[in-house]
Design a protein around this motif. Sequence first.
Motif, PDB file in Angstrom:
ATOM      1  N   ASP A 165      71.599  15.363  62.607  1.00 41.72           N
ATOM      2  CA  ASP A 165      71.243  16.451  63.526  1.00 41.72           C
ATOM      3  C   ASP A 165      70.190  17.343  62.893  1.00 41.72           C
ATOM      4  O   ASP A 165      69.410  17.980  63.596  1.00 41.72           O
ATOM      5  CB  ASP A 165      72.498  17.266  63.872  1.00 41.72           C
ATOM      6  N   GLU A 166      70.186  17.387  61.581  1.00 40.59           N
ATOM      7  CA  GLU A 166      69.136  18.075  60.830  1.00 40.59           C
ATOM      8  C   GLU A 166      68.762  17.213  59.627  1.00 40.59           C
ATOM      9  O   GLU A 166      69.617  16.551  59.041  1.00 40.59           O
ATOM     10  CB  GLU A 166      69.605  19.441  60.327  1.00 40.59           C
ATOM     11  N   ILE A 167      67.484  17.257  59.263  1.00 39.20           N
ATOM     12  CA  ILE A 167      67.000  16.568  58.064  1.00 39.20           C
ATOM     13  C   ILE A 167      66.400  17.615  57.142  1.00 39.20           C
ATOM     14  O   ILE A 167      65.480  18.345  57.534  1.00 39.20           O
ATOM     15  CB  ILE A 167      65.940  15.510  58.399  1.00 39.20           C
ATOM     16  N   ILE A 168      66.916  17.672  55.924  1.00 40.69           N
ATOM     17  CA  ILE A 168      66.438  18.633  54.935  1.00 40.69           C
ATOM     18  C   ILE A 168      65.968  17.846  53.726  1.00 40.69           C
ATOM     19  O   ILE A 168      66.701  16.996  53.200  1.00 40.69           O
ATOM     20  CB  ILE A 168      67.551  19.620  54.557  1.00 40.69           C
ATOM     21  N   ALA A 169      64.754  18.102  53.282  1.00 39.59           N
ATOM     22  CA  ALA A 169      64.164  17.332  52.189  1.00 39.59           C
ATOM     23  C   ALA A 169      63.650  18.253  51.099  1.00 39.59           C
ATOM     24  O   ALA A 169      63.413  19.447  51.323  1.00 39.59           O
ATOM     25  CB  ALA A 169      63.019  16.465  52.713  1.00 39.59           C
ATOM     26  N   ASP A 170      63.492  17.696  49.928  1.00 40.07           N
ATOM     27  CA  ASP A 170      62.814  18.406  48.857  1.00 40.07           C
ATOM     28  C   ASP A 170      61.334  18.521  49.243  1.00 40.07           C
ATOM     29  O   ASP A 170      60.802  17.636  49.923  1.00 40.07           O
ATOM     30  CB  ASP A 170      62.952  17.622  47.553  1.00 40.07           C
TER      31      ASP A 170
END
Length: 274
Positions: free
Chosen positions: A112-117
């Motif tokens: 539902d959410e994508i969080i990346a460096d």
Amino acid sequence: MREPTGFIGWLTRPFRKQGPVIPVVRLHGVIAAETRPGRLNIEGVAPLLDRAFRMSGDTVAIIVNSPGGSAVQSRLISKRIRDLAAEHEKRVLVFVEDAAASGGYFIATAGDEIIADPSSIVGSIGVIFAGFGFPRALDKLGVDRRVHTSGRNKSTMDPFLPEKPADVERIKQLESEIHQVFIDWVKSRRGGKLTAPDDQLFTGEFWSGLRGLELGLIDGVGDLHETLRSRFGERMRLRVIEPKRGLFQLPRLGIAADVAATLEDRTVWSRLGL
């Protein structure tokens, strides 16, 4: 109010209110049907996902670190994530480590959410068919190769025969069809968030996490601990869902097969410079 420390803190610790427990599934490796360490497929991943989604709470965290691989296995894993999320009514947060590229990005978009460096590699929404050709090698060795088929296209892209335009056309058509499945999936999951045209996003190009944020491929930059603590509080606890002992203890295929598989995996990672 500060929590007590020292002996009093130790004595009262069991009676303090604990924070939520967030299950974490780590998906690391090249995506391939063969089950072995460093590989991802539905057979190995499904039990981990099932355990994570059966836990209490409303959130499941998934760490993705993959350069891609099998289109079929990527889709099967992604679909299983979405099916379980719907069944258990849970929110899925995906955290990208080094890469969520190609099939790795296919899996990441199940979140539902994508969080990346900021320095993660994301995207590579495309399809690749790679191989080698040795049409003159056998002649130099003085070897005759004998191949008999039933069906004129059975020996498509035979590495010991000259490349045929008709074979290339068929491969291109197959790639186009698989690519469209990938595009349709990304649009269905992130259509309202994408900020660039198709001819920029779906060329197979990959970007840094920062650029991916601008393009709408991800939702934020950060890391798992920072993000979850900010949302669920300092007392939040992580429960890493790991394979049960013996799951990957399969019969070895031999040194030559292991070396070949390792080199194959390294080739996939190296396309991203990793």
